[in-house]
Enzyme design. Structure first.
Site, short mmCIF file in Angstrom:
data_model
loop_
_atom_site.label_atom_id
_atom_site.label_comp_id
_atom_site.label_asym_id
_atom_site.label_seq_id
_atom_site.Cartn_x
_atom_site.Cartn_y
_atom_site.Cartn_z
CG ASN A 174 43.29 64.35 -24.90
OD1 ASN A 174 42.08 64.29 -24.76
ND2 ASN A 174 44.09 63.29 -24.80
CG ASP B 9 47.65 64.66 -25.40
OD1 ASP B 9 48.65 64.57 -26.15
OD2 ASP B 9 46.88 63.72 -25.19
O1 RIB Z 1 47.78 61.19 -24.93
C1 RIB Z 1 46.68 60.55 -24.37
C2 RIB Z 1 45.76 60.10 -25.46
O2 RIB Z 1 46.40 59.14 -26.26
C3 RIB Z 1 44.50 59.43 -24.98
O3 RIB Z 1 43.44 60.33 -24.73
C4 RIB Z 1 44.22 58.40 -26.07
O4 RIB Z 1 43.04 58.62 -26.75
C5 RIB Z 1 45.44 58.42 -26.97
O5 RIB Z 1 45.21 59.12 -28.12
#
Ligand code: RIB
Length: 307
Positions: free
Chosen positions: A53, A255
């Site tokens: 992400n 993220d």
């Molecule tokens: O921060 C969100 C993410 O946390 C998700 O996409 C999941 O895969 C976990 O890693």
């Protein structure tokens, strides 16, 4: 003499050492309490993982981005690699291993709040970095990491980037205790309220923030709808307000913030400007379902900032 795959950019703006997961997302009226069963209102599969992400967020924000991580030799792994390449991320160092690709089970309630469980799978195989991976890390303008890979690899990457003069950034998520030697190698630490208290061992958020701010050059504490606090050399220097939007899914918002922030820092923006850019990116991301699908492009972020 380094043994890079042909054409790998050894001075990538951002090198990501992080996870990649396939997210199984269940829409629910409310997140179940321990011992409770609830019926989902929807079921979807989206690319995710904090590393992936954040790498997508950095690339969409305009930064040259290289991914170091691992997926399985399975369909999910292939899909995640495609997502990386389609986002313009250099994924040629991505490992393909025998363990299954990481999977996250995510419940998202009607307010957009989530609860996440991760089965690490392939991510857990990265306990140390190879010489080629370390060379790439040493070439980073910004090394960006989270805590979904084994801490040994995260600490090793931080040391390598630090000794080569790169900027070392850690998003300490999920909340874990972290060895002092890793904290000492950081230029930027990004945490939410929960992560700040776990990492510092202080129950009170302002004590936690102050304690962490004394240990790293720069600290960002994200506060959800309350925005974020920026600390520099132990002092609170700014509070960046959140943008008022209607959230449908907060998965990946942190993220998006981290990836966009790292992109802005790698492009020479100052601390506060980078945080405002990242805040606008995160506000866009909560308005769409899924982690990767919700991450905005640079033009969208600039449009929000201009509005
Ligand atoms: O921060 C969100 C993410 O946390 C998700 O996409 C999941 O895969 C976990 O890693």
């Amino acid at each position: 003499m380094h043994n890079y795959p042909e054409g790998v950019n050894t001075h990538a703006g951002i090198v990501m050492v992080g996870s990649a997961n396939m997210d199984i997302v269940l829409g629910v009226e409310r997140i179940p309490a321990p011992g409770e069963t609830v019926l989902a209102t929807s079921l979807a599969k989206h690319p995710g993982g904090k590393g992936l992400n954040q790498a997508v967020a950095a690339a969409r924000a305009g930064a040259t981005t290289t991914m170091i991580g691992a997926v399985g030799t399975d369909e999910n792994g292939n899909e995640l690699e495609t997502v990386m390449t389609e986002a313009g991320i250099d994924a040629r160092m991505l490992r393909h291993v025998a363990e299954p690709t990481g999977t996250a089970m995510i419940s998202v309630d009607t307010t957009g709040e989530n609860a996440i469980i991760v089965a690490s799978g392939a991510n857990a195989t990265i306990t140390t970095l190879t010489d080629n991976e370390l060379d790439a890390v040493r070439g980073a303008t910004v090394l960006l990491m989270q805590l979904e890979l084994p801490i040994s690899a995260v600490a090793q990457a931080a040391r390598a980037a630090r000794s080569a003069g790169g900027t070392v950034m850690l998003n300490a998520a999920p909340a874990l205790e972290v060895p002092d030697e890793l904290i000492d190698a950081l230029d930027y630490l990004i945490v939410n309220e929960h992560e700040a208290t776990v990492l510092s061992g202080e129950a009170d958020l302002s004590d936690a923030s102050r304690s962490l701010a004394d240990r790293v050059n720069r600290l960002v504490v994200t506060l959800g709808t309350q925005g974020s606090e920026l600390w520099d050399a132990g002092k609170l220097i700014a509070t960046v307000p959140a943008r008022r939007v209607t959230a449908v899914d907060t998965t990946g918002a942190g993220d998006t913030f981290c990836g966009a922030f790292a992109a802005a820092i790698s492009q020479g923006r100052d601390f506060e400007t980078a945080a405002r850019f990242a805040t606008a990116a995160a506000a866009l991301s909560v308005q769409t379902h899924g982690a990767v699908p919700s991450i905005p492009h640079r033009e969208q972020i600039e449009a929000v900032l201009a509005s």
